[in-house]
Structures are given as C-alpha cells and as structure tokens.
Write a protein that holds these residues in place. Structure first.
Motif, PDB file in Angstrom:
ATOM      1  N   VAL A  29       0.905  -1.275   0.114  1.00  0.00           N
ATOM      2  CA  VAL A  29      -0.170  -0.014  -0.076  1.00  0.00           C
ATOM      3  C   VAL A  29       0.958   1.180  -0.222  1.00  0.00           C
TER       4      VAL A  29
ATOM      5  N   LEU B 111     -10.218   3.651  -2.149  1.00  0.00           N
ATOM      6  CA  LEU B 111     -10.697   3.486  -3.357  1.00  0.00           C
ATOM      7  C   LEU B 111     -12.147   2.919  -3.258  1.00  0.00           C
TER       8      LEU B 111
ATOM      9  N   SER C 173     -15.992  -4.211  -6.250  1.00  0.00           N
ATOM     10  CA  SER C 173     -15.526  -4.473  -7.805  1.00  0.00           C
ATOM     11  C   SER C 173     -15.469  -3.421  -8.796  1.00  0.00           C
TER      12      SER C 173
ATOM     13  N   MET D 226     -14.172   2.106   2.496  1.00  0.00           N
ATOM     14  CA  MET D 226     -14.120   0.838   3.347  1.00  0.00           C
ATOM     15  C   MET D 226     -12.974  -0.039   3.065  1.00  0.00           C
TER      16      MET D 226
ATOM     17  N   ILE E  23      -9.877  -0.342   4.210  1.00  0.00           N
ATOM     18  CA  ILE E  23      -8.861   0.392   3.701  1.00  0.00           C
ATOM     19  C   ILE E  23      -7.597  -0.022   4.664  1.00  0.00           C
TER      20      ILE E  23
ATOM     21  N   SER F 264      -8.104 -12.998   2.204  1.00  0.00           N
ATOM     22  CA  SER F 264      -8.192 -11.347   1.933  1.00  0.00           C
ATOM     23  C   SER F 264      -7.528 -11.228   0.581  1.00  0.00           C
TER      24      SER F 264
ATOM     25  N   ILE G 245     -12.851 -11.222 -10.895  1.00  0.00           N
ATOM     26  CA  ILE G 245     -12.626  -9.848 -11.680  1.00  0.00           C
ATOM     27  C   ILE G 245     -11.422 -10.327 -12.487  1.00  0.00           C
TER      28      ILE G 245
ATOM     29  N   LEU H 298     -12.207 -12.453 -15.280  1.00  0.00           N
ATOM     30  CA  LEU H 298     -12.923 -11.782 -16.509  1.00  0.00           C
ATOM     31  C   LEU H 298     -12.020 -10.878 -17.319  1.00  0.00           C
TER      32      LEU H 298
ATOM     33  N   PHE I 240     -18.051  -7.005 -18.413  1.00  0.00           N
ATOM     34  CA  PHE I 240     -18.401  -6.046 -17.280  1.00  0.00           C
ATOM     35  C   PHE I 240     -19.466  -5.136 -18.058  1.00  0.00           C
TER      36      PHE I 240
END
Ligand code: TGC
Ligand code: FAD
Length: 405
Positions: free
Chosen positions: A115, A151, A158, A181, A183, A379, A389, A392, A404
């Motif tokens: 991060v 973000l 997603s 949320m 974070i 996680s 994701i 995809l 999407f």
C-alpha cells in the motif's frame, strides 16, 4: 493471551525461523547479484526481526507498529521509485523479491508495504506535482510518514467507477464528503490518497492528511484474516482539502487502476512467498514426523502433495520472473498482471490447504505459520481485484468481449 514486550518476543523466538526457499529450477540463476543481495538482506531482516514477533501480533490482532522503521531501512517502501526522492531506485524484479520475502512471513506486513509503495508513493510520484513529490516521498520512503489508499466504498467494491465519494470546488479549497471501506493502514496512516468524483463526475485523486477537520479513520475489528494488518474506514464529513493537495496528473478511473497494476504485480510475488513458506514448512515437518514407524514423507500420498506443490511453485516462480522482465521493459500489460495475481494467489491458497493437512492437528496451531497464511490469503484473493474479476479481465483480453459492460 499474555502480554509480552518486543524484547521478550525477540529473546524467546529469534533463531527459530528455519525457512529455506525452494528453487527447483534454479530460478536464482536468472537474478542479478544485486537483486539477490537485496533479497537476502530482506530475508535476513525478516528472520531476525519479523518472524519472532509476527504470530503474537496476529493472534492479538495488532499491527506491529515498531517494525515501521525497520521496513523502511530494509527498502520495503517504494523500492521501485527513483532515488532522487529518497526511494530505492531499484528495478521491478527487486521490488517483487522484497514483496515475496515479506509475505513469506505474513501477507499483512506485505500489505502495509505494498500500500505504501504502490498505492500511496506511486500515485504521488506518477501523478503528483513536484512540490507534492518533494513534500511526501522522502518521508514515506523511510516510514516517518505512513499512507493509505481509499478506492473501495461500502457500495462499490469490484465496480469502483460507481463511487459516490465526491468533492466540490469552494474557491480556495475543496470540500470532500463520503466514505471508504476496507482500507489497509487507515487506522494509523498520516495521509490518505483518496479517489473521489468532482462536480462533473470525473474521478480525481486527493491527498487527505490526518488532523483535517471532519476526517476520521475508524478501525475494522473482528477479522479472521490479515490480523497483523490494520484495516479501517475513511470517513469524510465536509473535509476542507487544500487545493494544492489535488493530484494534478490524472483524471478518471485509469488513475487508481494504474496504481493497482503496480500493487497487483507485487502481490503476485508476495503470494508466491506465502506458498513457498507453506511448502518449506510441510516438507521439513514430513521428514521429522513419524507415523507407522517411518517419516510421513515416505508415504506416497504425502509425496504427491509435495510434488504437486513444488511443481506449482516452480511454474509461478517462472511466471513472476518473466513478468518482472516485462515490467522493467515497460511492456507488461494490465491483463498479464491480472493473470499472475490470480494464478499465484490461487496456487498459494491450495498449497496452504494441502500443507496444513500434512501437519495434521499441529497444522491448525500458531506453532507453525500455515494456518495464518491460509487465513491471510482469503483477503489476498479478494483485494486488489477478486479472483473472478481477474478471470474476467483475462477473458476480455483473449476474446475482445467485455463481460463488465
Ligand atoms: P473500464 O471502463 O474498463 O476502464 C475505465 C478506464 O480505466 C482504464 N483501465 C486501466 N488503466 C490502467 N490500468 C488498468 N489495469 C486499467 N483497467 C482499466 C481503461 O482503459 C479506461 O480508461 P479511459 O481512458 O478509457 O477512461 O472500467 P470498468 O468500470 O468497466 O471496470 C473495470 C474493472 C472491473 C476491471 C476494474 O474496475 C477493476 O479492476 N475492479 C476491481 C477493483 C479493485 O481492484 N479494487 C482494489 C481496491 S484497492 C485494494 O484492494 C488494496 S488492498 C492492498 C493491500 O492491503 O495490499
Ligand atoms: P464485491 O465487489 O461486492 O464482490 C462480491 C462477489 O461478487 C465477489 O466474489 C466478486 O468476485 C463477485 N463479482 C462482483 N462483480 C462481478 C462480476 N461483474 N462478475 C462476476 N462476479 C462478480 N480497498 C481499498 O480501496 N484500499 C485498501 O487498502 C483495501 N484494503 C483491503 C484490505 C482487506 C483486508 C480487504 C478484505 C479488502 C481491502 N480493500 C481495499 C477492498 C477490496 O479491494 C475489495 O474488497 C474488493 O475489490 C472486492 O470488493 P467487495 O468486497 O465490495 O466485493
């Protein structure tokens, strides 16, 4: 759990970490001497200062704040960014190797580092003004200042493009409202790189500093995963953000997604580190554990597990090594990064589960790192783009059809 000081933990546990990195295909020969030197020094630091304390902090669900200067000194914060801003000035392969060594010990500690390096320092470097780079990067590189990346929102995970966090232009400042949320680092971060929509609905990045009125970072409790990493929310209630805190260099969802490319790349190496630790632990245990009068390593069913683990690890090592080359050449595509993140987290989860079974009942205890890795990886398979994701993204890349839309 009884409370212990760091000194007590170091005295009790130093020297117990017997990790030996598996390298079945001699991938080490593909690394430069400098890359190996950095990798080995991080590995030594992890064994000396991190392994002895990690289980205690994970069990207590506490981030080990005291390791931040050590992480900075080990080069874990922004090693891939230029030395002129106090960063490591190293290549992407070295960055990957550092993430691998950290996550070999614990995904939560790698989270803190990725991060900081990829989601806070990288956007400031890539999209920030010269003043922002000079103000923040040197302090972030040492850990004197810590950051987080906002973000995800309660209703937009997603699909970050649907975000509702927003800011409006009030003449001499911006007024920021909304909430983020899940974070990482939020509860203790000094700054947050926050993605929010302006009055035209365009996504921009803002640097929000702790202490700004209306900005709070409540901690998220009761996690069974990444317990040694601090997770929280970012809440903005009419926060006045100085205009000079807007990242001038990017507009749109491609801003945060560009940062995610760098972080997902680091995770592909990191998750492999966790897999290597699970394999190494299970291999050593299987040679020592006697059942039916012989080491369990001698039973074909256990050999099948180990043979399949080392095969997947070897394939994953070659995948990230090649991806590192592509990153350094500036040729890696986001879809190639997605494939490596998805594959390496998936194999790490499977290897963790098999390794845990090889240790029998001992596998569920904190005497060994495997169960902690397994829980952490739950996680890792979800953040930075879920397993689905990334599949995809690969699907879209090979077919040209966007699932999407
Ligand atoms: P879409 O319309 O496809 O794209 C919007 C714009 O973004 C561009 N773009 C990218 N640019 C750079 N890198 C990428 N990987 C990019 N992917 C897309 C795209 O070209 C377009 O640009 P432009 O100029 O045309 O506007 O976007 P979409 O709304 O359809 O969504 C696409 C999708 C689903 C792939 C994307 O939004 C996604 O990746 N979702 C997953 C969300 C995610 O990964 N969140 C992570 C939050 S941070 C986190 O988890 C940190 S955990 C860290 C830790 O603790 O270690
Ligand atoms: P959702 O998006 O609601 O997804 C739920 C399920 O639906 C998933 O299985 C998903 O794959 C599936 N799904 C969704 N859309 C589709 C589709 N189109 N097709 C098929 N299936 C689909 N975010 C940050 O911004 N910064 C951080 O520092 C950060 N740290 C985190 C730390 C932890 C410990 C965790 C758990 C998360 C963190 N995140 C962070 C958030 C993380 O990125 C999101 O959890 C993730 O992107 C998924 O969003 P969601 O949880 O809202 O799940």
């Amino acid at each position: 759990m009884e409370k212990h000081t760091v000194e007590e933990l170091l005295a009790a546990n130093r020297g117990k970490d017997r990790y030996t990195a598996p390298d079945y295909y001699g991938v080490d020969d593909l690394l430069t001497e400098e890359q190996k030197l950095v990798r080995d020094s991080v590995r030594d630091w992890v064994k000396k200062d991190l392994s002895p304390i990690i289980e205690y902090h994970a069990q207590r669900a506490e981030f080990p704040h005291h390791i931040i200067p050590g992480l900075g000194a080990a080069g874990a914060f922004g090693p891939q960014l230029p030395a002129e801003y106090g960063c490591g000035g190293m290549d992407y392969t070295t960055y990957g190797l550092i993430m691998m060594e950290l996550e070999r010990c614990d995904s939560g500690i790698r989270s803190t580092a990725s991060v900081q390096g990829s989601l806070v320092m990288y956007p400031i470097f890539k999209f920030g003004s010269e003043e922002q780079k000079r103000k923040y990067l040197p302090k972030l590189a040492t850990g004197e200042m810590m950051g987080c990346f906002g973000l995800t929102e309660p209703d937009h995970g997603s699909n970050p493009g649907g975000m509702t966090t927003n800011f409006s232009d009030k003449g001499d400042h911006y007024l920021l409202n909304g909430a983020k949320m899940w974070i990482s680092n939020a509860p203790f971060a000094d700054i947050a790189v926050v993605w929010a929509k302006n009055e035209e609905g365009k996504i921009r990045g803002l640097i929000v500093e702790r202490g700004m009125e209306g900005f709070s970072t409540p901690e998220t409790h009761n996690k069974w995963s990444l317990r040694a990493s601090a997770t929280g929310e970012l809440v903005f209630q009419d926060v006045k953000v100085p205009k000079e805190n807007l990242l001038p260099g990017v507009e749109g969802l491609k801003g945060p997604l560009t940062c995610l490319n760098s972080a997902r790349y680091g995770i592909s190496w990191g998750a492999l580190g966790a897999a290597m630790d699970c394999y190494d632990t299970a291999l050593r245990y299987s040679k020592q554990r006697i059942q039916f009068g012989r080491p369990i390593a001698g039973f074909q069913l256990q050999q099948k597990k180990l043979a399949e683990m080392i095969t997947e690890i070897t394939k994953a090592q070659l995948l990230v090594w090649r991806l590192g080359q592509l990153m350094d050449a500036g040729k890696a595509t986001p879809a190639q990064i997605s494939m490596a993140k998805r594959n390496n987290v998936e194999i790490a989860l499977k290897i963790g589960r098999e390794a845990r079974q090889m240790l029998g009942g001992m596998g569920i205890t904190g005497e060994y790192p495997i169960m902690r890795h397994m829980m952490n990886l739950e996680s890792v398979v979800t953040y930075e783009g879920t397993h689905d994701i990334h599949l995809l993204i690969t699907g879209m890349d090979v077919t040209g059809e966007n699932a999407f839309a």
